[in-house]
Design a protein around this motif. Structure first.
Motif, PDB file in Angstrom:
ATOM      1  N   MET A 179      25.843  -5.799 -22.655  1.00 36.06           N
ATOM      2  CA  MET A 179      26.129  -5.735 -21.221  1.00 36.06           C
ATOM      3  C   MET A 179      25.630  -4.457 -20.546  1.00 36.06           C
ATOM      4  N   PRO A 180      25.812  -3.257 -21.126  1.00 38.80           N
ATOM      5  CA  PRO A 180      25.239  -2.078 -20.468  1.00 38.80           C
ATOM      6  C   PRO A 180      23.721  -2.132 -20.352  1.00 38.80           C
ATOM      7  N   LEU A 181      23.063  -2.740 -21.341  1.00 35.64           N
ATOM      8  CA  LEU A 181      21.605  -2.862 -21.275  1.00 35.64           C
ATOM      9  C   LEU A 181      21.192  -3.855 -20.185  1.00 35.64           C
ATOM     10  N   LEU A 182      21.985  -4.899 -19.994  1.00 34.78           N
ATOM     11  CA  LEU A 182      21.700  -5.863 -18.935  1.00 34.78           C
ATOM     12  C   LEU A 182      21.881  -5.219 -17.565  1.00 34.78           C
ATOM     13  N   ILE A 183      22.922  -4.414 -17.406  1.00 39.37           N
ATOM     14  CA  ILE A 183      23.127  -3.686 -16.148  1.00 39.37           C
ATOM     15  C   ILE A 183      21.976  -2.717 -15.903  1.00 39.37           C
ATOM     16  N   ALA A 184      21.581  -1.980 -16.938  1.00 39.32           N
ATOM     17  CA  ALA A 184      20.478  -1.034 -16.796  1.00 39.32           C
ATOM     18  C   ALA A 184      19.181  -1.740 -16.434  1.00 39.32           C
ATOM     19  N   THR A 185      18.971  -2.931 -16.995  1.00 37.62           N
ATOM     20  CA  THR A 185      17.776  -3.715 -16.651  1.00 37.62           C
ATOM     21  C   THR A 185      17.760  -4.036 -15.163  1.00 37.62           C
ATOM     22  N   GLY A 217      11.291   3.266 -18.187  1.00 37.76           N
ATOM     23  CA  GLY A 217      12.713   3.000 -18.411  1.00 37.76           C
ATOM     24  C   GLY A 217      13.007   1.513 -18.478  1.00 37.76           C
ATOM     25  N   LEU A 218      12.377   0.735 -17.590  1.00 42.19           N
ATOM     26  CA  LEU A 218      12.583  -0.712 -17.592  1.00 42.19           C
ATOM     27  C   LEU A 218      12.087  -1.325 -18.896  1.00 42.19           C
ATOM     28  N   GLY A 219      10.932  -0.881 -19.357  1.00 45.61           N
ATOM     29  CA  GLY A 219      10.411  -1.389 -20.624  1.00 45.61           C
ATOM     30  C   GLY A 219      11.315  -1.048 -21.789  1.00 45.61           C
ATOM     31  N   LEU A 220      11.887   0.168 -21.765  1.00 46.51           N
ATOM     32  CA  LEU A 220      12.780   0.588 -22.842  1.00 46.51           C
ATOM     33  C   LEU A 220      14.028  -0.293 -22.904  1.00 46.51           C
ATOM     34  N   VAL A 221      14.680  -0.507 -21.761  1.00 46.93           N
ATOM     35  CA  VAL A 221      15.922  -1.300 -21.788  1.00 46.93           C
ATOM     36  C   VAL A 221      15.624  -2.781 -22.017  1.00 46.93           C
ATOM     37  N   MET A 222      14.449  -3.241 -21.592  1.00 45.64           N
ATOM     38  CA  MET A 222      14.086  -4.630 -21.905  1.00 45.64           C
ATOM     39  C   MET A 222      13.880  -4.811 -23.407  1.00 45.64           C
ATOM     40  N   ARG A 233      20.081  -9.337 -27.609  1.00 46.57           N
ATOM     41  CA  ARG A 233      20.108 -10.775 -27.327  1.00 46.57           C
ATOM     42  C   ARG A 233      18.671 -11.238 -27.190  1.00 46.57           C
ATOM     43  N   SER A 234      18.229 -12.137 -28.044  1.00 46.42           N
ATOM     44  CA  SER A 234      16.813 -12.506 -28.076  1.00 46.42           C
ATOM     45  C   SER A 234      16.349 -13.137 -26.769  1.00 46.42           C
ATOM     46  N   GLU A 235      17.247 -13.835 -26.038  1.00 51.72           N
ATOM     47  CA  GLU A 235      16.828 -14.455 -24.780  1.00 51.72           C
ATOM     48  C   GLU A 235      16.531 -13.432 -23.687  1.00 51.72           C
ATOM     49  N   HIS A 236      16.916 -12.184 -23.918  1.00 46.83           N
ATOM     50  CA  HIS A 236      16.648 -11.145 -22.922  1.00 46.83           C
ATOM     51  C   HIS A 236      15.146 -10.979 -22.690  1.00 46.83           C
ATOM     52  N   LEU A 237      14.360 -11.185 -23.740  1.00 45.08           N
ATOM     53  CA  LEU A 237      12.915 -11.037 -23.604  1.00 45.08           C
ATOM     54  C   LEU A 237      12.341 -12.062 -22.634  1.00 45.08           C
ATOM     55  N   SER A 238      12.979 -13.230 -22.542  1.00 46.09           N
ATOM     56  CA  SER A 238      12.489 -14.268 -21.628  1.00 46.09           C
ATOM     57  C   SER A 238      12.771 -13.938 -20.165  1.00 46.09           C
ATOM     58  N   GLU A 257       0.773  -2.087  -8.165  1.00 45.53           N
ATOM     59  CA  GLU A 257       1.999  -2.425  -8.867  1.00 45.53           C
ATOM     60  C   GLU A 257       1.762  -3.073 -10.226  1.00 45.53           C
ATOM     61  N   VAL A 258       0.764  -3.942 -10.332  1.00 44.49           N
ATOM     62  CA  VAL A 258       0.559  -4.700 -11.571  1.00 44.49           C
ATOM     63  C   VAL A 258       0.380  -3.797 -12.789  1.00 44.49           C
ATOM     64  N   PRO A 259      -0.439  -2.716 -12.721  1.00 45.76           N
ATOM     65  CA  PRO A 259      -0.551  -1.854 -13.911  1.00 45.76           C
ATOM     66  C   PRO A 259       0.787  -1.286 -14.358  1.00 45.76           C
ATOM     67  N   ARG A 260       1.692  -0.991 -13.420  1.00 35.84           N
ATOM     68  CA  ARG A 260       3.009  -0.467 -13.785  1.00 35.84           C
ATOM     69  C   ARG A 260       3.862  -1.541 -14.449  1.00 35.84           C
ATOM     70  N   TRP A 261       3.775  -2.765 -13.953  1.00 37.06           N
ATOM     71  CA  TRP A 261       4.522  -3.857 -14.575  1.00 37.06           C
ATOM     72  C   TRP A 261       3.996  -4.135 -15.982  1.00 37.06           C
ATOM     73  N   VAL A 262       2.683  -4.122 -16.137  1.00 38.69           N
ATOM     74  CA  VAL A 262       2.085  -4.335 -17.461  1.00 38.69           C
ATOM     75  C   VAL A 262       2.504  -3.214 -18.410  1.00 38.69           C
ATOM     76  N   PHE A 263       2.549  -1.994 -17.890  1.00 35.86           N
ATOM     77  CA  PHE A 263       2.985  -0.857 -18.705  1.00 35.86           C
ATOM     78  C   PHE A 263       4.426  -1.046 -19.166  1.00 35.86           C
ATOM     79  N   ALA A 264       5.289  -1.515 -18.268  1.00 35.06           N
ATOM     80  CA  ALA A 264       6.690  -1.754 -18.635  1.00 35.06           C
ATOM     81  C   ALA A 264       6.784  -2.799 -19.745  1.00 35.06           C
ATOM     82  N   MET A 265       6.023  -3.884 -19.626  1.00 36.73           N
ATOM     83  CA  MET A 265       6.036  -4.906 -20.669  1.00 36.73           C
ATOM     84  C   MET A 265       5.496  -4.352 -21.987  1.00 36.73           C
ATOM     85  N   ALA A 266       4.477  -3.492 -21.898  1.00 40.16           N
ATOM     86  CA  ALA A 266       3.913  -2.895 -23.111  1.00 40.16           C
ATOM     87  C   ALA A 266       4.939  -2.002 -23.803  1.00 40.16           C
TER      88      ALA A 266
END
Length: 489
Positions: A147-153, A171-176, A183-188, A210-219
């Motif tokens: 739950m704290p990780l979901l809130i942080a996300t 930070g978003l990539g880390l908590v994701m 919870r494995s469904e969190h990745l979805s 924005e897209v390079p930052r989003w890709v960086f977060a996923m990476a």
């Protein structure tokens, strides 16, 4: 909203108050020495055995990635700190209670920006007294860590919604990544979050920016997962080598390899919307040398989809039952007595207790629905992340099992949505804010006083009826259990 000098003190007070109520709940029941609660056993035994194996340096489940590992790692850390359990589980459950209490404070920090300081206090008092959260904090439950990780996300996605910075993306990539290890469904969530970010972004912030930052977060999230993925590949390779005559398991398991099996069990003729091991039976461990178990473990998605395609209307009916089972999580009340719903109810297989009286759930559902609609308006659009997470969990529920605990996990998003109609109304009538704060404070004080009285009167006991395992004499956790309080309390 900027943090003032009183924010740390308020965080500490809210967390301490929430912890007090959780400690009172723990000491109020005869099950306090168990590593689980009579109201929620879930996978507590599994988490305990896995954590013990980690501490001892032994393999668990042949090393196969049946479950996400983060909670087992955390529990193993607690065991290393406090020592392996040798009697009462109270010290370890108090750690769970402390983490859940801090989650109330963390949620408050996020709510301040969404619905304002006064209403965020109301929301925090509701979360602190939630019976569902009291139960989760009194057992070995990976939801406590998730739950704290979901809130942080949600908080980090909201911070980067208009314009994403590189630091926020990291930070978003880390908590994701960490959330997916819980919870494995969190990745979805990723496609949902990206779609939401595209919708929310400042039109002056171009996609090229924005897209390079989003890709960086996923990476970053994948980088967090990489060591576990490599470890899974090695464990699966070892299993395949030891069973050369069996159909090999794919060595790619990003978080858990249980998805196909669960999908097949969740979508079949005898499925009732909740968890049921069905043709596999229940022995506490999955034996992949059994032909049917291995077939579903490897080809469960194909089996489930074949069943759905054969009769979409039958699947629609099942999906309704799944959502209905999920929605029972809204009926849980507040305080140690679960007011107004009461303590007589049902614990469905591997799920959280839900009361027989569920009228309060309809009221909360209506408020959440109204708040979800309001969150789509421009002035409340930042809160639409809560609506997004609710929609994501609904889709996961339709695909797999309907769990009441799956709804209780969403409490940090349900509460602000339910309060949003009041927040909007208070814009026109400011006195509503003061009335809301006073009412919530009085209710929290009354529930805490009641909790203290219950503890002073002595531990409560319960009638629990259900299927009995003849080998152990214990209630089968994968079967439905009926719970009734003894002596009416």
């Amino acid at each position: 909203m900027k943090r003032g000098p009183g924010v740390p003190a308020a965080f500490a007070v809210l967390t301490a108050g929430a912890f007090l109520l959780r400690a009172l709940f723990l000491y109020s029941n005869t099950d306090r020495d168990w590593p689980w609660s009579i109201f929620f056993e879930g996978d507590a035994r599994h988490w305990h055995l896995w954590a013990v194996a980690i501490v001892r340096g032994e393999p668990y489940d042949e090393g196969l990635p049946f479950h996400p590992p983060l909670f087992a790692w955390c529990l193993a850390g607690v065991y290393r700190l406090l020592g392996l359990p040798s009697g009462s589980a109270v010290p370890y459950k108090l750690v769970m209670a402390a983490v859940n209490a801090a989650t109330v404070g963390l949620a408050w920090l996020w709510w301040r920006r969404l619905i304002g300081g006064a209403w965020s206090v109301v929301a925090s008092l509701i979360a602190a007294t939630s019976f569902g959260w009291l139960v989760l904090s009194a057992t070995y439950s990976n939801e406590v860590v998730y739950m704290p990780l979901l809130i942080a996300t949600a908080a980090l996605a909201g911070r980067g919604a208009v314009r994403m910075s590189w630091l926020t993306a990291a930070g978003l990539g880390l908590v994701m990544g960490l959330g997916s290890l819980a919870r494995s469904e969190h990745l979805s969530l990723w496609p949902f979050l990206i779609g939401w970010l595209v919708w929310r972004r400042d039109r002056e912030a171009t996609l090229a920016r924005e897209v390079p930052r989003w890709v960086f977060a996923m990476a970053v999230s994948l980088l967090v997962l990489a060591p576990w993925v490599a470890r899974n590949a090695a464990a699966i390779d070892d299993h395949n080598r030891r069973h050369p005559t069996l159909e090999p398991i794919s060595r790619l398991a990003i978080v858990s390899a249980y998805g196909p099996l669960n999908f097949a069990l969740a979508n079949r003729d005898s499925a009732d919307g909740g968890f049921d091991p069905g043709p596999l039976g229940y022995s506490g461990r999955l034996d992949l040398t059994e032909p049917l178990a291995r077939h579903l473990f490897l080809h469960g998605y194909a089996e489930g989809w074949a069943w759905i395609r054969a009769d979409p209307w039958r699947f629609a009916s099942l999906a309704t039952r799944k959502l209905s089972r999920w929605a029972t999580g809204l009926s849980l009340g507040y305080g140690l007595a679960d007011r107004p719903s009461g303590l007589a109810g049902t614990r469905y297989p591997v799920d959280l207790f839900v009361p027989d009286r569920r009228g309060a759930g309809w009221i909360l559902a209506a408020l959440v629905a109204a708040g979800a609609i309001l969150s789509l308006r421009e002035e409340w659009r930042e809160l639409s992340i809560a609506t997004l997470l609710l929609a994501h969990r609904a889709i996961v529920t339709v695909a797999f099992f309907g769990y009441a605990r799956g709804m209780v996990v969403l409490l940090p998003f349900l509460i602000p949505l339910a309060l949003l109609p009041c927040v909007a109304l208070s814009r026109r009538e400011p006195r509503i804010v003061q009335a809301g704060v006073v009412a919530a404070a009085l209710l929290a004080a009354a529930l805490t006083l009641e909790a203290t009285t219950i503890v002073v009167q002595g531990p409560r006991d319960w009638f629990a009826t259900g299927s009995i395992d003849p080998a152990t004499g214990r209630l089968v956790s994968s079967a439905t259990v009926s719970i009734r309080p003894k002596n009416g309390r």
